[in-house]
Design an enzyme around this catalytic site. Structure first.
Site, PDB file in Angstrom:
ATOM      1  CE1 TYR A 162      -3.605   2.524   0.490  1.00 22.45           C
ATOM      2  CE2 TYR A 162      -2.696   2.803   2.665  1.00 22.45           C
ATOM      3  CZ  TYR A 162      -3.707   3.152   1.912  1.00 22.45           C
ATOM      4  OH  TYR A 162      -4.744   4.056   2.029  1.00 22.45           O
ATOM      5  CE1 TYR A 187      -5.895  -4.221   7.983  1.00 23.06           C
ATOM      6  CE2 TYR A 187      -6.812  -1.852   8.011  1.00 23.06           C
ATOM      7  CZ  TYR A 187      -5.929  -2.663   8.291  1.00 23.06           C
ATOM      8  OH  TYR A 187      -4.758  -2.325   8.757  1.00 23.06           O
ATOM      9  CG  HIS A 188     -11.039   0.095   7.299  1.00 21.42           C
ATOM     10  ND1 HIS A 188     -11.192  -0.719   6.110  1.00 21.42           N
ATOM     11  CD2 HIS A 188      -9.888   0.653   6.910  1.00 21.42           C
ATOM     12  CE1 HIS A 188     -10.226  -0.428   5.221  1.00 21.42           C
ATOM     13  NE2 HIS A 188      -9.682   0.438   5.558  1.00 21.42           N
ATOM     14  CE  LYS A 225      -9.157  12.268  14.046  1.00 20.56           C
ATOM     15  NZ  LYS A 225      -7.834  11.870  14.293  1.00 20.56           N
ATOM     16  CG  ASP A 268      -6.621  11.528  10.839  1.00 20.43           C
ATOM     17  OD1 ASP A 268      -6.788  10.318  10.518  1.00 20.43           O
ATOM     18  OD2 ASP A 268      -6.055  11.771  12.107  1.00 20.43           O
ATOM     19  CG  HIS A 317      -7.527   6.767  11.032  1.00 20.63           C
ATOM     20  ND1 HIS A 317      -7.004   7.277   9.658  1.00 20.63           N
ATOM     21  CD2 HIS A 317      -7.423   5.371  10.475  1.00 20.63           C
ATOM     22  CE1 HIS A 317      -6.854   6.538   8.585  1.00 20.63           C
ATOM     23  NE2 HIS A 317      -7.255   5.215   9.158  1.00 20.63           N
TER      24      HIS A 317
END
Lengths: 330, 666
Positions: free
Chosen positions: B17, B171-172, B537, B541, B543
């Site tokens: 990746y 995945y996440h 935040k 981003d 996350h």
């Protein structure tokens, strides 16, 4: 906070009236502060803010309803309408606190998302802090300050039961937001648990049939004249998603305000304050304390008859009770 | 050892990746990786590209080229694949909200190479639903997002038949804290939601629905509990086979195969003793290769130093070599399925299937996956699981070598070098990208751009497939920001539930937590009011797992927490700090743009007269940057090695005490 005139109550009051954000934030922090020094400052400040008691300004609106009814999103949509009409808006968003740690997650700003460019909106989140029947004790004093600098002060709380009662006794106009498909609201109204709001809203009208059904159930369950008299309680459908009914809701709120304006509003505001003082004394001293001051009814009447200063009045009564307890113990 | 030639299975696709700085720099990296034996490409886009902003948009500041490559227009896409023949390449693109647009640019770039788009092979991640739960690069509300997803699927099934139009991501979910059961349940519920939407769109005739099902692939995580993870993948295969057969009546067994790619777990990679991540990654790779019947189609491995910062080409090469050693040196590919017939494995698989069915039923009760995102059900479950995991690490019930046990270590020569073991993005990259974008805009035919955007708007409004109009936009020189802006205007923007409204830990909290609670309470009393903390935040981003865990922990410690979710501008953060009267601001930044964002927030705070609220920051922040941030007045910098949340809470209290003139201890 480095404010130019933070120590001069008159100038601070003038800054608040002019909508100075830093001054407002500073005073809200002071009102939150339980230390004596802070209390002295706020007492002095309130004296300046309350000079025109007989001619109160601003509209104090309470929005309440069960969790998940979309109150914050609806508030955000209302704020946009008010701003477009040139009105300045302050929000007090109350969330419950954890009974164990006393901490709280205050997430209402997330859904309000007001523009940072816009100085006409101010949002303060509050935690209920396990007191005052779920409505933070700071709500009333903070409202007084916000009313001095904004056209509309919106108090938002979650809840069913006691909290509606509290919010109804501290606001000019109360608005209950019901969730489509939940029979709870109808049941509460029928059982008389719910204080009758001035305006009933079925939000999420975009949910179609479910919303229409709830709307007609509420219309059927509700006595259409408000116990205040002279006011027919409207039942409105809104959707913050597609904008349905927001303008109509803003119109209804405005209409109710027009009805209240003048001497009636001044009386109501005195009543809120008396109620707040009574409630705080009750929390601190219990019914014993209230009895010592002549009982609830007499106390409320006495408070409403007096010339107003929130904290002065409160502190005087508190001192009286302290002294009396002191005497009894000696 | 036998010298005869044994028939070996073909290895999986090997990818890394990657992408950074600019299309040109990334192209050079891709060509190097291919020459080292990588067999496919996996493109990482930067956050502005993923969230639909051009490189010169104010929200893009500090983010351009940081976590991936910036792609603003067809010129960038052509440069990214310069001298890489797209007709022969298999390209995976991690792109979601703007997936139709990036595929459109890929198609248009292929045309310019003279390649027939029908020949293209690869994958668009195109799973927006998980973006609302983790990762956070969504733009539009769930409903129009699902529509864009289905448009891309139906378009490729018809026109680019070898393309994998969506990679349903579990995945996440694992990164956000999901247990194996939750991973199975939510990924399969997402797949069902998407397939139902495709069916409802009426764009695919019933007799061709098997073709759609056959193109759905998955993107799965593999954690360190590798036996359970293997079982999870066997469970996935079996559940997908049943689901596609029973719910969608797919009769062709080939179209019912569970096809998946993997990136192994990043959540479990540690900053302390980072060399241990190598064995973690290798063991995790075993879980997706061991069982032949549940083997991954494509694998990409993280670099050992991912928790420290951006990996260097050498770190990525090491990750690729791990795959090559397993595929080429070991005898794994010479056998049939090693686990068939094992009672132990079978029992575990069945247990996972049963648990997943129960959770899927709960999702259905809450109105299906799309409703569960809107009403916050799934997000809350994930935050809860993640909180449980962190509490177990804290209590020592979950052991992590080098983090909560065996912490003593000799100094590592791997992180001792001048660059401290990570790569730096060239600071000029953002400026150069903006200059080239502006030159591109000046050179195009504006009337063509306008016409293409008008067509796009018409399609968005009338519900016809978005792809043809998007490809026309790509050809005409439309930019990423322009394409997204038109759709923003039509569909609106969305903010997802944060999921942090979960129940607090009871009085049985640990002694450490009780200690923090006492300090929070006492300090609040000394300052006259409860301690208030703003968690922000900033930047693009998404996350948010770390920020959410700090929020929940802070609440449990007695703080009043103001949290507004992701993607805030510095001005919004400064303003919220003032309006809310907080005692401390905590920022979370994982994209590497911490230097720019802190500068901007400081400037905004000064502008509105907030100068006395201390600022702390958490994120993937190299030591060197941490020092620079402290020079700018940041009071504390937390990185993944600060795993003990109670310690973080205690530090916060101390900072608040110092900022208000109280004794630090107490």
């Amino acid at each position: 906070m480095s404010l130019p005139h933070a120590d001069d109550p008159a100038e601070l009051a003038a800054a608040i009236a002019a909508g100075d954000r830093a001054a407002i934030a500073h005073v809200l922090n002071l009102l939150d502060d339980r230390r004596d020094e802070a209390r002295k400052k706020t007492t002095a400040l309130l004296a300046h803010l309350q000079q025109d008691q007989d001619n109160p300004t601003g509209q104090l609106i309470g929005i309440t309803g069960p969790p998940g009814a979309g109150k914050s999103t609806l508030s955000a949509a209302l704020i946009r309408v008010w701003r477009a009409r040139g009105l300045r808006v302050a929000v007090l968003a109350v969330d419950p606190s954890s009974p164990i740690s006393g901490g709280a997650l205050l997430g209402d700003r997330l859904r309000m998302q007001t523009s940072t460019e816009d100085d006409g909106v101010f949002v303060r989140s509050l935690s209920s802090r396990g007191q005052f029947g779920g409505l933070s004790a700071e709500v009333w004093p903070m409202s007084v300050v916000m009313l001095a600098g904004f056209d509309i002060v919106l108090i938002e709380t979650v809840g069913v039961g006691q909290r509606e009662v509290d919010i109804a006794r501290l606001c000019d106009t109360t608005c209950y937001v019901a969730q489509p498909g939940s029979g709870d609201s109808v049941q509460f109204i029928k059982a008389g648990v719910l204080e009758v709001p001035h305006i009933l809203v079925v939000n999420k009208a975009d949910m179609g049939n479910l919303a229409t059904r709830t709307l007609s159930e509420l219309e059927a369950a509700l006595k259409r004249t408000h116990p205040d008299g002279h006011w027919q309680v409207p039942v409105l459908a809104t959707s913050a998603v597609d904008g349905t009914g927001i303008e109509t809701l803003a119109d209804a709120l405005e209409e109710h305000y027009q009805l209240l304006r003048g001497p009636q509003l001044a009386l109501r505001r005195k009543r809120y304050q008396a109620y707040w003082i009574h409630k705080r004394l009750l929390e601190e001293f219990g019914s014993f304390g209230i009895d010592q001051l002549g009982g609830e009814e007499s106390l409320l009447a006495q408070l409403q008859a007096q010339d107003m200063n929130l904290f002065k009045q409160y502190d005087a009564l508190r001192l009286r009770l302290y002294n009396r307890i002191q005497d009894t113990l000696e | 050892m036998s010298q005869e030639t044994v028939k070996r299975d073909r290895p999986w696709l090997m990818r890394t990746y990657s992408g950074h700085s600019s299309a040109k720099a990334s192209n050079a990296l891709y060509r190097t990786n291919l020459s080292r034996g990588q067999t496919g490409l996996s493109v990482a886009f930067d956050l502005p590209t993923q969230t639909g902003y051009d490189s010169d948009h104010p929200l893009a500041r500090g983010e351009v080229g940081k976590v991936g490559v910036p792609i603003n227009h067809i010129g960038d896409m052509e440069a990214l694949f310069h001298d890489i023949p797209l007709g022969q390449m298999n390209t995976s693109m991690t792109i979601n909200a703007t997936a139709p647009w990036l595929l459109a640019l890929y198609v248009a770039a292929a045309e310019r190479q003279g390649v027939d788009p029908a020949q293209l092979q690869g994958t668009t991640q195109n799973d927006v639903l998980k973006e609302y739960l983790s990762r956070g690069t969504y733009i539009f509300p769930p409903e129009p997002s699902v529509r864009l997803t289905t448009d891309l699927i139906t378009y490729t099934v018809e026109n680019i038949p070898k393309w994998n139009p969506t990679n349903i991501c579990s995945y996440h979910l694992q990164e956000a804290g999901a247990t194996p059961t939750q991973e199975l349940a939510y990924a399969l519920s997402t797949a069902t939601a998407i397939l139902d939407a495709v069916k409802a769109s009426g764009q695919v005739p019933d007799d061709r629905f098997g073709d759609v099902v056959g193109r759905i692939s998955f993107f799965v995580n593999a954690g360190i509990r590798f036996v359970e993870e293997t079982c999870k993948l066997r469970a996935f295969g079996r559940m997908w086979d049943t689901l596609t057969s029973e719910r969608y009546g797919v009769t062709n067994a080939k179209q019912r195969r569970f096809r998946y790619g993997v990136q192994v777990n990043s959540l479990g990679l540690t900053e302390p003793q980072p060399e241990n991540n190598v064995q973690r990654i290798v063991l995790e790779m075993l879980s997706v290769t061991l069982s032949k019947n549940a083997r991954a189609r494509a694998i990409q491995l993280p670099a050992w130093n991912e928790a420290l910062g951006l990996p260097r080409p050498w770190d990525q090469q090491w990750a690729l070599r791990m795959q090559q050693v397993l595929a080429l040196e070991t005898d794994l590919l010479e056998y049939g399925d090693l686990l068939d017939g094992s009672h132990v494995i079978e029992a575990k698989v069945q247990e996972l299937i049963d648990g997943a069915h129960e959770e899927m039923a709960r999702v259905d009760e809450h109105g299906g996956m799309v409703s569960c995102i809107d009403n916050g059900y799934v997000k809350r479950e994930l935050v809860q699981s993640h909180t449980r995991r962190l509490r177990n690490i804290e209590s020592g019930e979950l052991q992590i070598v080098g983090v909560n046990c065996y912490k003593e270590s000799a100094e590592s020569p791997l992180t001792a070098g001048d660059e401290s073991g990570i790569m730096k993005v060239d600071e000029r990259a953002e400026r150069e990208q903006i200059e080239s974008l502006q030159a591109f805009r000046a050179s195009r035919d504006d009337s063509k751009v306008k016409a293409a955007l008008q067509q796009l708007r018409a399609c968005a409004n009338d519900g016809s497939n978005i792809m043809p109009a998007s490809i026309e936009c790509a050809r005409a020189g439309v930019t990423t920001g322009e394409w997204s802006e038109v759709l923003r205007e039509v569909f609106g923007e969305f903010r997802a539930p944060t999921g942090i409204d979960i129940s607090p830990v009871g009085n049985g909290g640990s002694d450490a937590l009780e200690g923090v609670r006492r300090r929070v309470k006492k300090t609040g009393e000394e300052l006259g009011r409860p301690l208030r903390l703003l968690i922000g935040k900033p930047g693009l981003d998404g996350h948010s797992n770390g920020a959410e865990q700090i929020a929940v922990k802070g609440r449990d410690a007695g703080f009043e927490i103001v949290y507004e979710g992701i993607r805030l501008t510095p001005a919004q953060i400064a303003r919220a700090a003032q309006e809310e009267g907080v005692h401390l601001i905590g920022l979370s930044v994982l994209s590497g743009s911490h230097m720019e964002l802190v500068q901007d927030i400081n400037r905004e705070m000064e502008k509105i007269g907030v100068t006395d609220i201390p600022l702390i920051i958490g994120g993937i922040i190299p030591d060197e940057d941490a020092l620079a941030l402290q020079d700018q007045g940041v009071k504390a910098v937390f990185t993944p090695k600060d795993a003990d949340l109670n310690t973080i809470m205690n530090t916060m209290v101390t900072i608040i005490r110092e900022a208000n003139g109280l004794e630090p201890a107490a």
